[in-house]
Design a protein around this motif. Structure first.
Motif, short mmCIF file in Angstrom:
data_model
loop_
_atom_site.label_atom_id
_atom_site.label_comp_id
_atom_site.label_asym_id
_atom_site.label_seq_id
_atom_site.Cartn_x
_atom_site.Cartn_y
_atom_site.Cartn_z
N ASN A 23 0.84 -1.19 0.00
CA ASN A 23 0.00 0.00 0.00
C ASN A 23 0.88 1.24 0.00
OD1 ASN A 23 -2.31 1.53 0.08
ND2 ASN A 23 -2.65 1.27 2.26
N CYS A 50 -3.75 -1.75 -4.93
CA CYS A 50 -2.39 -2.29 -4.79
C CYS A 50 -1.99 -3.18 -5.97
CB CYS A 50 -2.23 -3.04 -3.47
SG CYS A 50 -2.51 -1.99 -2.03
N ARG A 79 3.99 -6.50 -0.97
CA ARG A 79 3.21 -6.64 0.25
C ARG A 79 3.90 -7.68 1.12
NH1 ARG A 79 -2.82 -8.05 -0.87
NH2 ARG A 79 -2.60 -6.11 -2.01
#
Length: 93
Positions: A23, A50, A79
């Motif tokens: 993010n 994302c 991530r």
């Protein structure tokens, strides 16, 4: 004159889908990573989801980018969770 996108079945071989992004990842940073594989014709980062869509001028460049970056985990880009990035050819629009 627009370049033709080569399509095989349900995928576009010049366009990559890049998922599992952190993010708030920076557009310029992500662009620079994928630019090393060839000339990028279109770059669309959807920060709220994302994910990014990257279209190369040449299908071979897209394949090099996909092969090199699929599953790679880069700090500040991927991530967390150790899954690495999901990089694959985009489905037809």
């Amino acid at each position: 004159q627009a370049q033709r996108s080569y399509q095989h079945g349900e995928i576009e071989t010049q366009r990559l889908f890049v998922g599992q992004l952190q993010n708030g990842v920076g557009r310029d940073e992500l662009y620079a990573i994928f630019e090393q594989f060839g000339t990028i014709d279109d770059f669309n980062l959807l920060q709220d989801k994302c994910v990014a869509y990257i279209t190369y001028g040449n299908p071979d460049d897209a394949e090099r980018g996909r092969a090199a970056m699929a599953g790679k985990d880069l700090p500040g880009i991927s991530r967390g969770g150790g899954e690495g990035r999901n990089v694959q050819f985009s489905k037809k629009r």
